[in-house]
Design a protein around this motif. Sequence first.
Motif, short mmCIF file in Angstrom:
data_model
loop_
_atom_site.label_atom_id
_atom_site.label_comp_id
_atom_site.label_asym_id
_atom_site.label_seq_id
_atom_site.Cartn_x
_atom_site.Cartn_y
_atom_site.Cartn_z
N SER A 167 1.03 -1.29 -0.67
CA SER A 167 -0.12 -0.22 -0.34
C SER A 167 0.47 1.55 -0.11
CB SER A 167 -0.59 -0.03 1.01
OG SER A 167 -0.07 0.23 2.18
N GLY A 168 0.39 2.36 -0.07
CA GLY A 168 1.15 3.71 -0.66
C GLY A 168 1.62 4.10 0.83
N LYS A 169 0.95 3.22 1.93
CA LYS A 169 1.09 4.17 3.62
C LYS A 169 2.65 3.15 4.13
CE LYS A 169 -1.10 1.95 7.25
NZ LYS A 169 -2.02 1.95 7.92
N ASP A 170 2.76 1.51 3.63
CA ASP A 170 3.31 0.38 3.59
C ASP A 170 5.01 1.02 3.08
OD1 ASP A 170 1.78 -0.64 5.76
OD2 ASP A 170 1.37 -2.75 4.82
N ARG A 171 5.09 1.61 2.16
CA ARG A 171 5.45 2.03 1.16
C ARG A 171 6.75 3.15 1.69
NH1 ARG A 171 5.27 0.36 -4.74
NH2 ARG A 171 3.02 -0.07 -5.31
N VAL A 172 6.31 3.50 2.36
CA VAL A 172 7.23 5.06 3.28
C VAL A 172 6.68 4.64 4.57
CG1 VAL A 172 6.36 6.96 1.52
CG2 VAL A 172 5.15 6.49 3.77
N GLN A 173 7.04 3.95 4.90
CA GLN A 173 6.61 3.57 6.71
C GLN A 173 7.83 3.53 7.17
OE1 GLN A 173 4.62 2.98 8.87
NE2 GLN A 173 2.80 1.99 7.91
#
Length: 187
Positions: A167-173
Amino acid sequence: MEFKSFNLAGPLEIIPTKLGDKRGYFVETFREDSFRKAAGSVNFVQENQSLSAKVGTIRGLHFQTNPMAQGKLVRCVSGAILDVAVDLRHGSPTYGKWVTAELTSEKLNQLWVPAGFAHGFCTLLPDTVVSYKVTNYYSPENDKGVLWNDPAIAITWPDVADAETLSGKDRVQPLLNDLPVYFTLEG
């Protein structure tokens, strides 16, 4: 029901006893008294389910911070996953270490991921359905994560793991070393 511990204190693999005959099988997927004896006093308040259509789908690594920290009891209803729990408890001798369990709809096994651990998984079969009971309600303000492929954690993901499915969120953790102290060994 068998409760298997790992080299990290807290997570447990739960392997049910399957009673079968020519009609199929019967299994207890949860039994409160046995679970509490193995994992401690836990109350589940919400149950979630996800479908991942593609093999190699990566979800996570997620956790919630206090006061909404969640323990998760994860089960693969259909398909198979490599399930991962990462110790985020500062002061723990296993801080940043991880355990995995392959959860399948055939084995009907589960992974208990206590609060203070990040959780994630990778699907091993198409159309995989994952269900998990949680000990606290979802809270957007407390929803956090750590990067799935952080080299400081160095999870051995399966060859099918596909970063394009993140997900977009998980790409930038954030990286583990950039996380504030959310959890300590004492609580």
